[in-house]
Write a protein that holds these residues in place. Structure first.
Motif, PDB file in Angstrom:
ATOM      1  N   THR A  36       0.941  -1.287   0.048  1.00  0.00           N
ATOM      2  CA  THR A  36       0.081   0.019  -0.205  1.00  0.00           C
ATOM      3  C   THR A  36       0.911   1.271  -0.029  1.00  0.00           C
ATOM      4  OG1 THR A  36      -0.129   0.048   2.395  1.00  0.00           O
ATOM      5  CG2 THR A  36      -1.911  -1.050   1.523  1.00  0.00           C
ATOM      6  N   ARG A  37       0.192   2.453  -0.198  1.00  0.00           N
ATOM      7  CA  ARG A  37       1.066   3.571  -0.287  1.00  0.00           C
ATOM      8  C   ARG A  37       0.161   4.764   0.185  1.00  0.00           C
ATOM      9  NH1 ARG A  37      -2.675   5.625  -3.069  1.00  0.00           N
ATOM     10  NH2 ARG A  37      -2.623   5.594  -5.346  1.00  0.00           N
ATOM     11  N   VAL A  38       0.917   5.789   0.339  1.00  0.00           N
ATOM     12  CA  VAL A  38       0.217   7.254   0.511  1.00  0.00           C
ATOM     13  C   VAL A  38       0.885   8.075  -0.293  1.00  0.00           C
ATOM     14  CG1 VAL A  38       1.609   7.937   2.464  1.00  0.00           C
ATOM     15  CG2 VAL A  38      -0.966   8.745   2.219  1.00  0.00           C
ATOM     16  N   GLY A  39      -0.048   8.836  -1.184  1.00  0.00           N
ATOM     17  CA  GLY A  39       0.625   9.710  -1.988  1.00  0.00           C
ATOM     18  C   GLY A  39       0.202  10.993  -1.919  1.00  0.00           C
ATOM     19  N   PRO A  40       0.825  11.806  -1.012  1.00  0.00           N
ATOM     20  CA  PRO A  40       0.457  13.197  -0.612  1.00  0.00           C
ATOM     21  C   PRO A  40       1.267  14.175  -1.829  1.00  0.00           C
ATOM     22  CG  PRO A  40       1.998  12.665   0.696  1.00  0.00           C
ATOM     23  CD  PRO A  40       1.942  11.442   0.026  1.00  0.00           C
ATOM     24  N   SER A  41       0.362  15.206  -1.974  1.00  0.00           N
ATOM     25  CA  SER A  41       1.063  16.474  -2.825  1.00  0.00           C
ATOM     26  C   SER A  41       1.744  17.291  -2.009  1.00  0.00           C
ATOM     27  CB  SER A  41      -0.225  16.894  -3.657  1.00  0.00           C
ATOM     28  OG  SER A  41      -0.812  15.884  -4.463  1.00  0.00           O
ATOM     29  N   PRO A  42       2.528  17.520  -2.188  1.00  0.00           N
ATOM     30  CA  PRO A  42       3.520  18.497  -1.319  1.00  0.00           C
ATOM     31  C   PRO A  42       3.162  19.874  -1.250  1.00  0.00           C
ATOM     32  CG  PRO A  42       4.812  18.166  -3.264  1.00  0.00           C
ATOM     33  CD  PRO A  42       3.474  17.267  -3.441  1.00  0.00           C
ATOM     34  N   ASN A  72       5.996  11.007  -3.391  1.00  0.00           N
ATOM     35  CA  ASN A  72       5.690  12.339  -3.399  1.00  0.00           C
ATOM     36  C   ASN A  72       5.067  12.723  -4.715  1.00  0.00           C
ATOM     37  OD1 ASN A  72       6.101  15.018  -3.131  1.00  0.00           O
ATOM     38  ND2 ASN A  72       8.161  14.979  -3.696  1.00  0.00           N
ATOM     39  N   GLU A  73       3.804  13.176  -4.497  1.00  0.00           N
ATOM     40  CA  GLU A  73       3.077  13.509  -5.911  1.00  0.00           C
ATOM     41  C   GLU A  73       3.160  14.778  -6.039  1.00  0.00           C
ATOM     42  OE1 GLU A  73      -0.524  11.224  -6.272  1.00  0.00           O
ATOM     43  OE2 GLU A  73       0.842   9.381  -6.147  1.00  0.00           O
ATOM     44  N   ASP A  74       4.455  15.127  -6.683  1.00  0.00           N
ATOM     45  CA  ASP A  74       4.655  16.641  -7.091  1.00  0.00           C
ATOM     46  C   ASP A  74       4.314  16.827  -8.313  1.00  0.00           C
ATOM     47  OD1 ASP A  74       6.774  14.876  -7.942  1.00  0.00           O
ATOM     48  OD2 ASP A  74       8.363  16.126  -6.777  1.00  0.00           O
ATOM     49  N   MET A 251      -5.296   2.920  -1.656  1.00  0.00           N
ATOM     50  CA  MET A 251      -6.651   3.509  -0.559  1.00  0.00           C
ATOM     51  C   MET A 251      -6.410   4.774  -1.067  1.00  0.00           C
ATOM     52  SD  MET A 251      -6.175   1.365   2.604  1.00  0.00           S
ATOM     53  CE  MET A 251      -5.490  -0.437   2.292  1.00  0.00           C
ATOM     54  N   ARG A 252      -7.542   5.523  -1.646  1.00  0.00           N
ATOM     55  CA  ARG A 252      -7.527   7.013  -1.912  1.00  0.00           C
ATOM     56  C   ARG A 252      -8.806   7.495  -1.635  1.00  0.00           C
ATOM     57  NH1 ARG A 252      -7.214   6.622  -8.476  1.00  0.00           N
ATOM     58  NH2 ARG A 252      -9.200   5.658  -8.778  1.00  0.00           N
ATOM     59  N   GLY A 253      -9.028   8.774  -1.559  1.00  0.00           N
ATOM     60  CA  GLY A 253      -9.957   9.517  -1.323  1.00  0.00           C
ATOM     61  C   GLY A 253     -11.051   9.345  -2.503  1.00  0.00           C
ATOM     62  N   ASP A 254     -12.316   9.333  -1.873  1.00  0.00           N
ATOM     63  CA  ASP A 254     -13.421   8.961  -2.789  1.00  0.00           C
ATOM     64  C   ASP A 254     -13.858  10.011  -3.802  1.00  0.00           C
ATOM     65  OD1 ASP A 254     -14.859  11.016  -1.286  1.00  0.00           O
ATOM     66  OD2 ASP A 254     -16.267   9.349  -0.431  1.00  0.00           O
ATOM     67  N   GLU A 255     -12.907  10.959  -3.787  1.00  0.00           N
ATOM     68  CA  GLU A 255     -13.090  11.959  -4.847  1.00  0.00           C
ATOM     69  C   GLU A 255     -12.669  11.313  -6.443  1.00  0.00           C
ATOM     70  OE1 GLU A 255     -11.069  12.270  -2.427  1.00  0.00           O
ATOM     71  OE2 GLU A 255      -9.372  13.483  -2.899  1.00  0.00           O
ATOM     72  N   TRP A 256     -11.885  10.387  -6.045  1.00  0.00           N
ATOM     73  CA  TRP A 256     -11.174   9.786  -7.230  1.00  0.00           C
ATOM     74  C   TRP A 256     -12.202   8.665  -7.873  1.00  0.00           C
ATOM     75  CZ3 TRP A 256      -7.862  12.781  -9.132  1.00  0.00           C
ATOM     76  CH2 TRP A 256      -6.862  13.312  -8.497  1.00  0.00           C
ATOM     77  N   ILE A 257     -13.369   8.369  -7.400  1.00  0.00           N
ATOM     78  CA  ILE A 257     -14.174   7.453  -7.844  1.00  0.00           C
ATOM     79  C   ILE A 257     -14.447   7.753  -9.465  1.00  0.00           C
ATOM     80  CG2 ILE A 257     -16.603   6.231  -7.718  1.00  0.00           C
ATOM     81  CD1 ILE A 257     -16.270   6.364  -4.818  1.00  0.00           C
TER      82      ILE A 257
END
Ligand code: GLU
Length: 546
Positions: A36-42, A72-74, A251-257
């Motif tokens: 799994t991962r998390v991909g925050p935008s900086p 790092n989703e830059d 696993m990501r926010g549901d705005e991406w559905i």
């Protein structure tokens, strides 16, 4: 394969270091059942929702074998802020969330074999895939100018058609190699678009691990994959990165559905196996009776720094978030108050499907429980660490008088009557400020007025008698009896009956309030008997007579 497509691909992307095949070799499948991962935008701002996603993703990976990484989703050049990626990594790690790969090495260098973990350093990878799509006729350069796009939108509005670049609305979809060459020679700017085979009248069934099958309209937009700057859009970066980094659960926010159909099309176009998707409902708050997403702009509590500043413990925040994720957690915590949360078998099955309310009262109650349980030594130590960062003056005073601080903090803690005075570390100031001379002096300037029935003469006479009789070794009941007796001798009623006779200046409560205000310059203090003990006779004399 058409020669002209190959020629076009080579024209647009000459000399790339990678091909999709070489990338497969460079990033082989992992020997891990869950990645799994998390991909925050900086953005320089760590959203509490990002920590929530990171915590969930880390737990699921580490409970089920094994990798959790940070990417790092830059890709949003406008939003970038210096050091922002470090702020994300450090903030997430502050929660005790163990990140296995990503910018976690010394000086935030990349650790792990599936990097680089910053999208801005993966340009050649994205290009390799877009080139492949161009060769296969599934991507094309689009040279539409701003004005041309606006004209298309206007036409679509009049014709009541969906807005966007697709089908017959996309002139460059059908351009010849020569037309592209001419545009390139003219130096026209272009983006690379996906050439979708999607059909607006088709419905697709997509699977979400917590929502089940979701039926959606097929994607029919020729979405941008590479922007004019060569930077990928989220869509391409997500599909390419999660494939190559071998993510098993996104696993990501549901705005991406909404973009899920596009992501599946892209995944298929590139010949990848899709990961499992878990679309997480956002954390919400109530506003005017309506639930809405926690907003970075409107809600200070969207930023984790808010909780740090207030002095919430990491333990409380983590427990609170786990309780939102899994409704079984709270009961488990009650039964296992001291267990490490990492031993709880968290699962995604109970994840809320609609936005969970971020309930400050609940959080406060967890935070209060935690600080109440902490030993006074630990409370003092951690309180000081917090104050060094967020309340320098208090930190200095705590450091100057460690024993006084300890005794003041310790009042009635872990007794049957524990008033549970601490919820967050910022409560320390309220609870300590009257013990230190320096802060007491400034409190004194705004001391509430004494009860009216207490004249300077009464005050003087009572204080004199009281100090003579006061004995710090008295237990609390004896102390109170004595206070009542002396107050009574100075004509303050001990009971309602006595008060009704009209022969008294006031009640014992007025005397207690006077003592409180003179000793602490505040009407809200810990228990007076213990407060006196901590202040000591010398300070009492000075404050009562001063
Ligand atoms: N950078 C994306 C965001 O901030 C991450 C979404 C994802 O996890 O795929 O929303």
């Amino acid at each position: 394969m058409s020669d002209s497509r190959l020629a076009l691909a080579n024209l647009l992307f000459p000399n790339l270091p990678h091909t999709p095949e070489s990338l497969e070799i460079l990033y082989p499948p992992r020997n891990a059942s869950v990645v799994t991962r998390v991909g925050p935008s900086p953005t320089g701002f760590l959203h509490i929702g990002t920590v929530y996603t990171a915590l969930l993703s880390e737990r699921i990976a580490h409970l089920n074998g094994w990798v959790f990484y940070i990417r790092n989703e830059d890709t949003d050049d406008k939003r970038e802020i210096e050091n922002a990626a470090h702020i994300m990594v450090d903030g997430i790690r502050k929660f005790g969330i163990q990140i296995d790969e990503g910018g976690i090495g010394p000086d935030h260098s990349d650790m792990g074999s599936y990097g680089p973990y910053s999208q801005s350093k993966r340009g050649a990878i994205y290009q390799a895939y877009v080139k492949e799509l161009v060769v296969r006729g599934m991507a094309y350069p689009c040279f539409l100018s701003e004005e041309e796009s606006t004209t298309i939108r206007e036409e679509q509005t009049i014709a009541k058609q969906p807005l966007g670049i697709y089908g017959s609305y996309s002139p460059w979809r059908v351009a010849t190699l020569e037309e592209v060459q001419t545009a390139l020679l003219e130096g026209k700017k272009y983006v690379l678009r996906f050439r979708t085979h999607g059909n607006p009248s088709k419905r697709v069934n997509l699977h979400d691990e917590i929502r089940g099958d979701i039926e959606m309209q097929d994607n029919f937009m020729d979405t941008v994959l590479l922007k004019q700057t060569g930077i990928p859009t989220y869509h391409l970066a997500h599909v390419a990165d999660d494939h190559l980094m071998r993510t098993t659960h996104v696993m990501r926010g549901d705005e991406w559905i909404a973009s899920y159909p596009l992501h599946i099309q892209l995944t298929e176009a590139l010949g990848f196996t899709p990961p499992k998707y878990i679309h997480i409902a956002p954390l919400c708050k109530l506003e005017g009776g309506n639930k809405r997403k926690l907003s970075k702009r409107k809600d200070p509590e969207a930023n984790v720094e808010f909780f740090f500043e207030q002095g919430y413990t990491i333990e409380a925040l983590v427990d609170y978030m786990l309780g939102i994720m899994d409704s079984g957690y709270e009961a488990w915590r009650l039964e296992n108050p001291d267990a490490d949360y990492k031993t709880y078998p968290l699962s995604i099955e109970k994840l809320p499907l609609s936005g969970a309310l971020f309930d400050r009262e609940k959080l406060n109650s967890i935070a209060n429980n935690f600080l109440t349980k902490l030993s006074t030594e630990e409370l003092q130590k951690r309180g000081l660490e917090w104050a060094r960062k967020y309340d320098r003056e208090l930190a200095k005073l705590m450091e100057l008088s460690p024993e006084l601080t300890y005794n003041a903090l310790d009042i009635e803690r872990h007794t049957e009557k524990d008033p549970r005075r601490f919820t967050v570390f910022s409560d320390l100031r309220d609870q300590l400020q009257f013990f230190y001379e320096e802060t007491f002096e400034s409190l004194k300037s705004s001391v509430p007025t004494l009860p009216e029935c207490i004249t300077p003469e009464i005050q003087r006479a009572f204080v004199e008698d009281y100090l003579k009789a006061y004995d710090p070794t008295m237990d609390r009941d004896t102390w109170f009896e004595q206070l009542k007796t002396i107050a009574h001798a100075h004509k303050f009623a001990r009971t309602g009956e006595e008060w009704k006779t009209g022969e008294y200046h006031g009640r014992v409560g007025d005397i207690a309030m006077m003592l409180r205000l003179l000793l602490c310059a505040s009407a809200k203090t810990p228990d007076l008997c213990y407060t006196m003990r901590v202040l000591g006779r010398e300070t009492m004399e000075r404050r009562l007579k001063g």
